[in-house]
Design a protein around this motif. Sequence first.
Motif, PDB file in Angstrom:
ATOM      1  N   ARG A   1       7.965  56.739   9.526  1.00 24.58           N
ATOM      2  CA  ARG A   1       9.298  56.432  10.050  1.00 24.58           C
ATOM      3  C   ARG A   1      10.236  57.620   9.849  1.00 24.58           C
ATOM      4  O   ARG A   1      10.976  57.989  10.750  1.00 24.58           O
ATOM      5  CB  ARG A   1       9.868  55.177   9.378  1.00 24.58           C
ATOM      6  N   GLU A   2      10.180  58.228   8.672  1.00 23.52           N
ATOM      7  CA  GLU A   2      11.042  59.385   8.396  1.00 23.52           C
ATOM      8  C   GLU A   2      10.656  60.576   9.270  1.00 23.52           C
ATOM      9  O   GLU A   2      11.525  61.320   9.727  1.00 23.52           O
ATOM     10  CB  GLU A   2      11.005  59.750   6.914  1.00 23.52           C
ATOM     11  N   ALA A   3       9.369  60.767   9.516  1.00 23.65           N
ATOM     12  CA  ALA A   3       8.929  61.867  10.383  1.00 23.65           C
ATOM     13  C   ALA A   3       9.418  61.650  11.816  1.00 23.65           C
ATOM     14  O   ALA A   3       9.833  62.609  12.487  1.00 23.65           O
ATOM     15  CB  ALA A   3       7.405  61.998  10.337  1.00 23.65           C
ATOM     16  N   ILE A   4       9.377  60.408  12.280  1.00 17.28           N
ATOM     17  CA  ILE A   4       9.867  60.109  13.636  1.00 17.28           C
ATOM     18  C   ILE A   4      11.370  60.327  13.711  1.00 17.28           C
ATOM     19  O   ILE A   4      11.876  60.921  14.673  1.00 17.28           O
ATOM     20  CB  ILE A   4       9.469  58.677  14.055  1.00 17.28           C
TER      21      ILE A   4
ATOM     22  N   ALA B   1      13.108  62.366  11.882  1.00 13.51           N
ATOM     23  CA  ALA B   1      13.324  63.822  11.843  1.00 13.51           C
ATOM     24  C   ALA B   1      13.065  64.450  13.206  1.00 13.51           C
ATOM     25  O   ALA B   1      13.833  65.324  13.659  1.00 13.51           O
ATOM     26  CB  ALA B   1      12.436  64.457  10.776  1.00 13.51           C
ATOM     27  N   LEU B   2      12.002  64.025  13.884  1.00 18.02           N
ATOM     28  CA  LEU B   2      11.725  64.514  15.236  1.00 18.02           C
ATOM     29  C   LEU B   2      12.882  64.167  16.162  1.00 18.02           C
ATOM     30  O   LEU B   2      13.367  65.011  16.922  1.00 18.02           O
ATOM     31  CB  LEU B   2      10.416  63.908  15.757  1.00 18.02           C
ATOM     32  N   TRP B   3      13.348  62.934  16.091  1.00 18.74           N
ATOM     33  CA  TRP B   3      14.445  62.445  16.923  1.00 18.74           C
ATOM     34  C   TRP B   3      15.711  63.276  16.686  1.00 18.74           C
ATOM     35  O   TRP B   3      16.392  63.665  17.637  1.00 18.74           O
ATOM     36  CB  TRP B   3      14.674  60.986  16.576  1.00 18.74           C
ATOM     37  N   VAL B   4      16.011  63.561  15.437  1.00 14.97           N
ATOM     38  CA  VAL B   4      17.180  64.390  15.100  1.00 14.97           C
ATOM     39  C   VAL B   4      17.015  65.794  15.679  1.00 14.97           C
ATOM     40  O   VAL B   4      17.939  66.334  16.315  1.00 14.97           O
ATOM     41  CB  VAL B   4      17.385  64.441  13.572  1.00 14.97           C
TER      42      VAL B   4
END
Length: 179
Positions: A16-19, A21-24
């Motif tokens: 969830r955090e990786a997604i 971060a990608l989104w940001v």
Amino acid sequence: MTLRFVLDPELTPELREAIVALWVDVTNAGGAVGFVPPVTAADVRRTADPTFAGIAEGPDRLLLGYAGDRLVAALIFCDNRFDLKAHWCVLKRVMVHPDIQGHGYGLALMREAERLGRELGREALHVTLRDGLGLDRFYRRLGYREIGRLPGALRVAPGDDRDEILMWLDLTTPAQAAR
């Protein structure tokens, strides 16, 4: 390098955090994925958390693309939650990390979405775009056609309203199936 795709991964806290971060990163590089830059992870989480719930609890599906072990691409197959529209779905949050754009990963992600759309029994895919970024040209090259516009539907800044472009890919036509 080619992308390795994963459909419906386990949504661990780390993923969830990786997604997020990608989104940001995509948003802050100017990508049209629901926000206007600058955004923080906290900003994105307000939208990401209910999005993750729709994936974890169903009926939405998550497709991720990895270059090696690095998450670099994502999109969501969003169910319409309406029986009369069960034969097609909306692709949302189509993202490719800005560091690797221009290398064909967006094309690979969308081709995999098209393949999976057929495999999942969908007859069409729908995507909405923010006008003014040239995204419609990319989707047209993939076989999508513009089916409408919502004029000024997206307010990206005071005095800067953009059309929302509605695009559609028919997965049942022979020309699309043969690609």
